[in-house]
Scaffold this motif. Structure first.
Motif, short mmCIF file in Angstrom:
data_model
loop_
_atom_site.label_atom_id
_atom_site.label_comp_id
_atom_site.label_asym_id
_atom_site.label_seq_id
_atom_site.Cartn_x
_atom_site.Cartn_y
_atom_site.Cartn_z
N MET A 1 0.84 -1.19 0.00
CA MET A 1 0.00 0.00 0.00
C MET A 1 0.88 1.25 0.00
N PRO A 2 0.30 2.42 -0.29
CA PRO A 2 1.13 3.61 -0.47
C PRO A 2 1.26 4.52 0.76
N GLY A 3 0.77 4.12 1.93
CA GLY A 3 0.83 5.02 3.08
C GLY A 3 2.24 5.17 3.61
N ALA A 4 2.57 4.38 4.63
CA ALA A 4 3.88 4.49 5.27
C ALA A 4 4.77 3.31 4.88
N SER A 5 4.36 2.52 3.90
CA SER A 5 5.07 1.28 3.62
C SER A 5 6.39 1.51 2.91
N TYR A 6 7.24 0.52 2.99
CA TYR A 6 8.52 0.55 2.30
C TYR A 6 9.18 -0.81 2.42
N GLY B 1 -0.62 -0.70 9.01
CA GLY B 1 -0.26 0.66 8.59
C GLY B 1 0.76 1.30 9.51
N GLY B 2 1.92 1.63 8.98
CA GLY B 2 2.96 2.30 9.75
C GLY B 2 3.76 1.38 10.64
N ALA C 1 3.06 9.92 5.71
CA ALA C 1 2.52 8.57 5.90
C ALA C 1 1.06 8.51 5.50
N SER C 2 0.55 9.54 4.86
CA SER C 2 -0.88 9.63 4.62
C SER C 2 -1.34 8.69 3.51
N ARG D 1 -3.55 7.88 7.83
CA ARG D 1 -4.25 6.94 6.97
C ARG D 1 -5.76 6.92 7.23
#
Lengths: 402, 402, 402
Positions: A249-254, A285-286, C252-253, C270
């Motif tokens: 997903m594009p939130g806080a992921s890496y 998430g995060g 992180a949004s 998020r």
């Protein structure tokens, strides 16, 4: 001295045997042909190597053809070196086409991909100069890489799932790669940008730089499986490994290089370099999984199957199967965790080989719980205490092992 | 009345002296020539200003040339204003070329960048109409900006490290900039998109909008140092300052304008507007440093040297050197923190000017610990209490100061 | 049998009445014409549908024109189906132009957008073959979507604010959309990339893939309001709804489809699928609002007005107006929260309909506080206890309701 056109598959087989029988010959652990991007200012600097195909402990016949094609076009291949890299020349292509002749017609679709590469190079060589745009690399052992091409073929091996995470020698890779400005798939030398800044900007031609990094992004080089989703290409670095079914997903992921998933995983948090997450797990998430360079005392973190890392949780120890880390809490090597007698007994059931004495109240350091199955880490909201209990998530014990 | 071609460097010097001797002349604190993007629909609206070069308290001779070139092409420069902006005209370029004549030949590479800008503009003017694509701006004082060009030259000053963070007057900047859709480096008016939506979409020509914002991204305008890495251009806003050696990862990180680093820093978290992080520090994955608009009561947060902000930690107070905030905890101005007698004594050693009474158990509010060195903030996992102790990170005390 | 050119608005009105009077006619709840992207390899697979305009319970006259234009060009419209999709043909366009004739001249700017779509299609049809690039879709009821076009028109309805969040039937949408590689606005089949990888890479023509997903991004299709800002297009998925004045920062949004804001909201965290945030609220950096698929037991989370979610907080319950969740803490359905007598009485004042007994110390589960106004959730840093008190944020009670 050119290779003579080989007419039959039988003759091809004999040819390979002859090549491999030469003195000192070593089958390469990896090889491939790449197109390279060279420095705009320093053409001798290689900024990126793009492989349409890599070979990793496979296709030794094709390797022999390429080696013979080089040798017969005047190159000397040093089999005692850990790696060898050469420009792809017209003469080498002609030789390889002659050797691959019995397979040329049927090399299409999924068949004979190495031959397809040579066919396409032959087509290109007919239309334009090959110059020094193409390179062929052989790794005769998995030693510390010496060239950009060697670093890239190893990153491909990881990202394509041909080599297991943490299994490849990348020592010194950071020192070999150039830090460049990426304009889409194209790398630019920062110094070239500086020298041309006035002209580019005043003419409205300044490129849209998307990142400045030594590594490219995974999606610049890798086509994921049909059921893999990556919602933002910036989130996955080249050298990461994503098992089919993984969603990022594009939130806080890496996901960093040499890190990733070994099954279908939902990734909304960070998988740091060297961290591995197992099938059916969920990185909330995060959520942060620490890497060897960020707080794990050098111990890489493996997360088992069917694990749930809650939103904004932090995990610095390996976890077994069926674990839960609650949202917002941090479990590090030194975190003290309290487990009641009843819960510890239930946890032992899914960790039959764990030889632990059960007291009324049991206090563990995080590192002592590393890799154990079925643990649910929580913070008691009445006392602030970090506690653990048997999670409600399933743990599949392998009967043969116990 | 045009400037006559100046033949020698001596004559150039005299020319500058004469220009600067004019009544009311003020040396500008900043000046530069930019290429502007104008509204597709409202051409009088300036959407972006791209500077190949800015001058910040420097190169006053070049400023004098540009001012004289404007004056002698009929413009009136008001030195009593805080800023002045003009279209760049052919006449002005001709004048500037005449004045810069002794430097034209040697203006290349790193030499005489302002002259290079004029040379390139002269080349462009030979090929095409300059129209109103180019603008020259002078700031005679660092007052609240009145124009898009003034806002941009200030953002450049911050991002290029020519002005210290928090030192530039940006009052009202948000009101001056247009909110636009960014298609790569090119800004589009939202209203123009609306008016052309049907045509663009039905013809498959709708642009790929990457952001909608008043500010562009740092990498659209700035070339970072060779050892600086930014893995995702979206993560750093124009007006941020990144000291060489800074790395910005693509997970949860973000650096706002007027915020950044003053040394090599690993950034995996958020550096909010007005926050500054010192050399050797590490902003862990998802760590938040609060900004003046988000919970610090308007006190900007400075993080010292060699500080570690753990993954998903939150910091709302300034920290001295060598501090640690553990993963997952929040230290805000009102957070109560307990320090034992022994630890407080150790902390005092690295804060010699801190005059604090030591009790058996000491309770501080976060704000009372602001800026102190060598503190390790933790949450006791057995009691949930937020505690502090002397960190194991090095604090280099400046002997001259104590 | 073609539609005859209609000469007056009166005649147009009669024409519509006649169309709508036909046996079994149903006014569509939604309709629109889109340009579709088809598979490079499998042209019958639709990868994306781009609508310049959608109609949602509106413009029934235009719907009647399009239906008649289809019928009179030989198509059969089944009004008993939940949806119908057709290729847009030259004959259909000719018919629609004839019917819309009284409005053609005045259809520009904001007037008669459906007529503008037909005009532009007529212009395109004059220049090139329409082929199967354009499609028209009618939804006769809001049932589970059967086609890519139906999924997209529903995502548009959400993202354009024409349908309320959570109000649209998207059952099975994931199964209908293809997982594709996005090169800017253009979707590629992964299999096509695989088949052409060797040629593309060796020729330096491999596309710059920005994401691999079934959904496109919001900004690929939607033009936000003038005061809405989205600093990174990757952060908002198509199908999200952003009320004017919403700002989405790039840290992180993330805002998923069928989630979003109903007023001006600052988003730095998020907003998971199904979550809704009210006017004046602030989703702090890294804050997580859980979605129905991630820990809320299927209860969608609504956040009221003027709420502050602190940095790295996690919220798994609905919140009323004027609430605060402190930085770094997690409030889930099962979290135990302690409220003192005095604070509970103050909280009751802003929740007049809440019938709760007040004890000296009151312990609630998070779920019991769901939707209550004016609560400030904190963790006592001396004891680790999760407590709640009356927040200092304003709660505007609607006098008519109480």
């Amino acid at each position: 001295m050119a290779i003579e056109k080989i007419e039959t598959k039988e003759a091809f087989k004999s040819f390979i045997e002859k090549v491999e029988a030469q003195d000192g010959y070593r089958k390469p652990v990896a090889f491939g042909i790449c197109r390279v991007d060279r420095g705009q200012k320093n053409r001798d600097k290689i900024l990126q190597a793009v492989f349409p195909l890599i070979n990793w402990n496979e296709n030794f016949g094709s390797a022999a053809v390429l080696i013979a094609a080089l040798q017969d076009s005047g190159e000397k291949v040093d089999f005692t070196a850990s790696e060898q890299v050469f420009d792809v020349s017209d003469a080498m292509i002609v030789n390889a086409v002659a050797a691959f002749n019995p397979y040329l017609a049927e090399a299409e679709g999924d068949a004979h991909k190495n031959v397809q590469v040579i066919k396409e190079l032959a087509r290109i060589a007919d239309c334009e100069e090959l110059d020094d745009n193409f390179r062929v690399v052989f790794l005769f052992e998995d030693a510390a890489p010496q060239s950009v091409e060697a670093v890239y073929i190893k990153l491909y091996a990881l990202s394509l799932g041909k080599a297991a995470l943490r299994s490849v020698n990348l020592n010194g890779a950071f020192g070999i790669l150039q830090n460049v400005a990426w304009f889409g798939n194209e790398p630019f030398e920062l110094d070239w940008l500086r020298e041309n800044e006035i002209e580019l900007k005043l003419n409205g031609a300044y490129p849209e730089i998307e990142s400045v990094d030594k590594f490219p992004r995974y999606l610049q080089h890798i086509i994921p499986a049909d059921n893999t989703r990556i919602l933002d290409s910036a989130k996955v670095r080249m050298g990461a490994q994503l098992h089919p079914g993984t969603t990022v997903m594009p939130g806080a992921s890496y996901i960093n290089f040499n890190a990733g998933t070994t099954g279908a995983v939902m990734v909304e948090g960070r998988i740091s370099s060297s961290a591995i997450v197992g099938p059916g797990s969920d990185v909330g998430g995060g959520a942060s999984i620490l890497g060897v360079l960020s707080g794990t005392n050098g111990n890489p973190v493996t997360i088992g199957e069917n694990v749930l890392l809650g939103a904004n949780s932090v995990t610095g120890i390996p976890l077994g199967d069926g674990c839960i880390v609650d949202a917002g809490i941090a479990i590090l090597e030194g975190t003290k965790v309290v487990i009641s007698k009843a819960e510890l007994e239930k946890i032992k059931e899914v960790n039959p080989s764990w030889d632990v004495a059960v007291e009324d109240e049991n206090i563990f350091k995080g590192v002592e719980l590393a890799g154990k199955n079925g643990i649910h880490f929580r913070q008691n909201s009445m006392t602030g205490q970090i506690i653990a209990m048997r999670s409600r998530r399933e743990v599949k014990l392998n009967a043969e092992l116990h």
